[in-house]
Design a protein around this motif. Sequence first.
Motif, short mmCIF file in Angstrom:
data_model
loop_
_atom_site.label_atom_id
_atom_site.label_comp_id
_atom_site.label_asym_id
_atom_site.label_seq_id
_atom_site.Cartn_x
_atom_site.Cartn_y
_atom_site.Cartn_z
N LEU A 37 0.86 -1.17 0.00
CA LEU A 37 0.00 0.00 0.00
C LEU A 37 0.91 1.23 0.00
O LEU A 37 1.86 1.30 0.78
CB LEU A 37 -0.89 0.00 1.24
N LYS A 38 0.65 2.17 -0.89
CA LYS A 38 1.55 3.31 -1.06
C LYS A 38 0.94 4.61 -0.55
O LYS A 38 -0.26 4.81 -0.63
CB LYS A 38 1.89 3.49 -2.54
N LEU A 39 1.83 5.46 -0.09
CA LEU A 39 1.47 6.81 0.30
C LEU A 39 1.53 7.73 -0.92
O LEU A 39 0.66 8.55 -1.14
CB LEU A 39 2.43 7.30 1.39
N ASP A 40 2.58 7.56 -1.70
CA ASP A 40 2.73 8.25 -2.98
C ASP A 40 3.43 7.30 -3.94
O ASP A 40 3.61 6.13 -3.61
CB ASP A 40 3.48 9.59 -2.85
N HIS A 41 3.84 7.75 -5.09
CA HIS A 41 4.39 6.84 -6.10
C HIS A 41 5.70 6.16 -5.71
O HIS A 41 6.09 5.17 -6.29
CB HIS A 41 4.52 7.54 -7.45
N LYS A 42 6.40 6.67 -4.70
CA LYS A 42 7.67 6.09 -4.28
C LYS A 42 7.64 5.49 -2.88
O LYS A 42 8.41 4.59 -2.58
CB LYS A 42 8.77 7.17 -4.30
N THR A 43 6.80 6.00 -2.02
CA THR A 43 6.85 5.70 -0.60
C THR A 43 5.72 4.78 -0.15
O THR A 43 4.55 5.09 -0.38
CB THR A 43 6.75 7.01 0.22
N PRO A 44 6.05 3.66 0.52
CA PRO A 44 4.98 2.83 1.07
C PRO A 44 4.35 3.51 2.28
O PRO A 44 5.00 4.29 2.99
CB PRO A 44 5.69 1.54 1.49
N LYS A 45 3.08 3.24 2.51
CA LYS A 45 2.38 3.79 3.67
C LYS A 45 2.87 3.03 4.90
O LYS A 45 2.82 1.81 4.96
CB LYS A 45 0.87 3.63 3.50
#
Length: 81
Positions: A37-45
């Motif tokens: 699950l991602k926070l943005d296109h590079k960073t996982p939540k």
Amino acid sequence: MYLKELKKAAQRAPVTVQLISHEGDIYLCQINGSELLKLDHKTPKIFHSISEAKDFLGKDIAAQMELITSAAYDEMIFPAS
């Protein structure tokens, strides 16, 4: 995968949602065994508690969630092949 996409996918078909515990208070949400699950296109939540993850995911998805924990012994006892 983003939360909005996860909710749409969960409405279409069952999804496997795993909350993976890492050292300390770090939890990552893995979908269908491969995608985070991602926070943005590079960073996982990143979640800092199980209840935070449940609140964020919502009751329908959280009800399907499985907690995966690991211990330092896992690397010694079950080494990767």
